[in-house]
Scaffold this motif. Structure first.
Motif, short mmCIF file in Angstrom:
data_model
loop_
_atom_site.label_atom_id
_atom_site.label_comp_id
_atom_site.label_asym_id
_atom_site.label_seq_id
_atom_site.Cartn_x
_atom_site.Cartn_y
_atom_site.Cartn_z
N ILE A 29 1.04 -1.25 0.17
CA ILE A 29 -0.05 0.08 -0.03
C ILE A 29 0.90 1.39 0.35
O ILE A 29 0.79 2.21 -0.99
N GLY A 30 2.05 1.15 0.82
CA GLY A 30 3.02 2.42 0.85
C GLY A 30 3.60 2.49 -0.52
O GLY A 30 3.72 3.67 -1.03
N SER A 31 3.98 1.42 -1.15
CA SER A 31 4.70 1.59 -2.55
C SER A 31 3.79 2.06 -3.48
O SER A 31 4.04 2.88 -4.33
N ALA A 32 2.34 1.89 -3.33
CA ALA A 32 1.44 2.79 -4.26
C ALA A 32 1.26 4.30 -4.02
O ALA A 32 0.37 4.75 -4.66
N GLY A 33 1.88 4.63 -2.90
CA GLY A 33 1.86 6.03 -2.74
C GLY A 33 0.91 6.40 -1.64
O GLY A 33 0.54 7.63 -1.52
N TYR A 34 0.02 5.61 -0.96
CA TYR A 34 -0.73 5.73 -0.07
C TYR A 34 -0.17 5.71 1.37
O TYR A 34 0.78 5.27 1.52
N ASN A 35 -0.67 6.48 2.26
CA ASN A 35 -0.05 6.28 3.49
C ASN A 35 -0.51 4.87 4.01
O ASN A 35 -1.75 4.51 4.20
N ALA A 36 0.33 4.05 5.00
CA ALA A 36 0.04 2.87 5.37
C ALA A 36 0.56 3.17 6.97
O ALA A 36 1.60 3.28 7.14
N ILE A 37 -0.37 2.88 7.85
CA ILE A 37 0.00 3.06 9.18
C ILE A 37 -0.23 1.40 9.59
O ILE A 37 -1.36 0.76 9.53
N LEU A 38 0.93 0.97 10.20
CA LEU A 38 1.16 -0.47 10.61
C LEU A 38 1.01 -0.55 12.22
O LEU A 38 2.06 -0.06 12.69
N LEU A 39 -0.01 -1.24 12.65
CA LEU A 39 -0.10 -1.25 14.15
C LEU A 39 0.45 -2.47 14.38
O LEU A 39 0.00 -3.66 14.01
N GLU A 40 1.15 -2.66 15.50
CA GLU A 40 1.71 -3.76 16.14
C GLU A 40 1.64 -4.02 17.70
O GLU A 40 2.13 -2.96 18.45
N LYS A 41 0.97 -4.93 18.31
CA LYS A 41 0.73 -4.88 19.77
C LYS A 41 1.97 -5.17 20.69
O LYS A 41 2.25 -4.69 21.86
N GLU A 42 2.85 -5.91 20.00
CA GLU A 42 4.10 -6.19 20.60
C GLU A 42 5.33 -5.01 20.36
O GLU A 42 5.10 -4.22 19.55
N ASP A 43 6.30 -5.39 20.97
CA ASP A 43 7.36 -4.53 20.86
C ASP A 43 8.34 -4.56 19.63
O ASP A 43 9.43 -3.91 19.40
N HIS A 44 7.91 -5.57 18.64
CA HIS A 44 8.68 -5.96 17.45
C HIS A 44 7.55 -6.32 16.35
O HIS A 44 6.69 -6.91 16.65
N LEU A 45 7.92 -6.26 15.08
CA LEU A 45 7.57 -6.82 13.95
C LEU A 45 7.72 -8.25 13.85
O LEU A 45 8.82 -8.63 14.26
N GLY A 46 6.99 -9.07 13.15
CA GLY A 46 7.28 -10.33 12.88
C GLY A 46 6.44 -11.38 13.03
O GLY A 46 6.49 -12.57 12.61
#
Ligand code: FAD
Ligand code: SF4
Length: 339
Positions: A24-41
Motif C-alpha cells: 500500500i505504501g509503495s502505491a503512494g498511499y499512507n500505511a499505518i502499521l499497528l503492532e501490539k508487541e514491541d517488534h514486528l514479525g
C-alpha cells in the motif's frame, strides 16, 4: 505521512500485515502499521526453522521488516492497539491505545490466529508434567538446545498431531492445515540437533498438500529417520523420570509403548480474542468459529472498507499469509484509486 493522500490502517505486524503495508505504501498511499508487541514479525519471529525449504525464519522476517522500514509511506506503531472505532461516511475515526486519533480510509485486519487451550486435553499433561510442550514452545526449546551439552539432549521425543483439531467434541472439527508440516519440520530439526535421538510422530492422517510439501515430509521420514506411527495416544503418565505414552498402532493393529523424554503437541489454531473484538469494532464478517470471513466474490474483503489477510482468516503458512497480504493490498489500492 503525507496528509494530502488517503490512509490505510493495517492491524498486525506479522508476515501478512507487513506485506500489505509495504504494498500500500509503495502505491503512494499512507500505511499505518499497528503492532501490539514491541517488534514486528509475528509468529515467524518465534520460529527456529521453517518448512518447506529449511530457510532461517529470522532472515525471512528480517528481509520483510527492512522493506517495511525503508518505505517512506509506512508508519510503524509498535506497542499499539485499537481502542475505539467510529464509522464516518467513507472513513473511520480510530482511537489508538496511545491516545492518538487517526482518520483512515480503509483497514486491513492481519492479527493472526490464536491457539487451542491444551488443558482441554489434560490426559497429555501439558502444564502439569515437565517436558510437555506445545509446538510453538518447542521452537524456542530447539533454540535453547543448540547450546546444551550433548548428554543433556533428549533421546526420545514424541510429537502428537491433531490436538484439538478435527475433534468435534472440543468444538473445532476442522483441520488446522499447517500442523502436519510444522510437526515434520520440528522432528527433522530435533534430529539435526541430536542425530541419535529417536523421534516418533503419532498421527491420524498426514496432510501435505502444497508445493514441495510431500517431498519435505518424505525427506524427514526417509533421510532423517523420523518414525511415523498411525494412532492417537490415549494418555501420558510420568514413570521413572520418563513420559510413558500408550497408544495403538492402527496400521499394524498392535499396542505401542514409548518412554519419551519430551512430548510436543500440535494444538489447533483457532481465532484469537483480539480478532473477534476487532471484527466487532469494524463491522467485519466472521464465520461460526470467529475467524474473519470473506464477502462472496470478494476474497479479501470482510466489510465496508474492511479487508483481511493471513491467519486471522484461517491457519495458513507464511508464504500464503504473504500472498493474502499482497491481495488485500491490491484491493485497498483499487478502492483508494476510485475514491
Ligand atoms: C508452531 C508453528 C510453526 C510454524 N512453522 C512454520 C514454518 O515452518 N513455515 C511456514 O511457512 N509457516 C509456519 N508457521 C505458520 C506461520 O507462523 C504463519 O503462517 C504466519 O505467522 C502467519 O502470519 P500472520 O501475519 O497472518 O500472523 P502472525 O504471525 O500471528 O502475526 C500477527 C501479528 O498481529 C499482532 N496482533 C495481534 N492482535 C493485535 C492487535 N489487536 N493489535 C495490534 N497487533 C496485533 C501480533 O502480535 C502479531 O505480530 C508455523 C506456525 C506455528 C504455530
Ligand atoms: S494439518 Fe495435520 S496435524 Fe494439523 S489438524 Fe490437519 S491432519 Fe491434523
Amino acid at each position: 505521512m503525507n496528509n494530502s493522500v488517503k490512509t490505510a490502517l493495517i492491524i498486525g505486524g506479522g508476515m501478512a500485515g507487513m506485506e500489505a503495508a509495504s504494498k500500500i505504501g509503495s502505491a503512494g498511499y499512507n500505511a499505518i502499521l499497528l503492532e501490539k508487541e514491541d517488534h514486528l514479525g509475528g509468529i515467524m519471529k518465534q520460529l527456529y526453522g521453517s518448512f518447506p525449504r529449511w530457510d532461517n525464519p529470522q532472515e525471512l522476517v528480517g528481509q520483510k521488516v527492512k522493506i517495511v522500514e525503508e518505505n517512506p509511506n509506512v508508519t510503524v506503531k509498535i506497542n499499539t492497539t485499537v481502542k475505539s472505532v467510529q464509522k464516518k461516511d467513507e472513513s473511520f475515526l480510530v482511537e489508538l491505545s496511545s491516545n492518538e486519533q487517526v482518520e483512515i480510509d480503509a483497514v486491513v485486519l492481519a492479527t493472526g490466529f490464536g491457539f487451542f487451550d491444551t488443558s482441554e486435553y489434560g490426559e497429555y499433561g501439558h502444564g502439569s508434567f515437565d517436558n510437555v510442550y506445545t509446538a510453538l514452545e518447542f521452537e524456542g526449546k530447539l533454540k535453547e538446545m543448540e547450546s546444551w551439552d550433548k548428554k543433556d539432549l533428549p533421546q526420545v521425543v514424541a510429537f502428537f498431531k491433531c490436538v484439538g483439531s478435527r475433534d468435534r467434541s472440543k468444538g473445532y472439527p476442522y483441520c488446522s492445515k499447517i500442523c502436519c508440516m510444522f510437526t515434520a519440520k520440528e522432528a527433522g530439526l530435533m534430529k539435526d540437533i541430536n542425530p541419535d535421538a529417536k523421534c516418533f510422530v503419532f498421527y491420524m492422517d498426514y496432510r501435505a498438500a502444497g508445493k514441495e510439501y510431500e517431498e519435505f515430509v518424505r525427506s524427514v521420514i526417509e533421510d532423517k529417520h523420523v518414525r511415523y506411527v498411525r494412532g492417537r495416544p490415549a494418555k501420558v503418565l510420568p514413570e521413572n523420570g520418563k513420559l510413558m505414552i500408550r497408544a495403538e498402532d492402527t496400521l499394524m493393529g498392535v499396542p505401542v509403548e514409548v518412554a519419551a523424554d519430551m512430548i510436543v503437541l500440535a494444538n489447533a489454531m483457532i481465532p484469537s480474542e483480539a480478532t473477534k473484538e476487532l471484527a466487532q469494532l469494524f463491522g467485519a464478517k466472521t464465520d461460526q468459529y470467529g475467524f474473519i470471513d470473506y464477502i462472496p466474490g470478494h476474497p479479501t474483503q470482510t466489510g465496508d472498507r474492511v479487508f483481511f489477510a493471513g491467519g486471522c482468516g484461517f491457519p495458513v503458512e507464511s508464504l500464503g499469509a504473504q500472498y493474502q497480504g499482497a491481495a488485500a493490498a491490491a484491493d485497498v489500492i483499487a478502492l483508494l484509486n476510485q475514491d
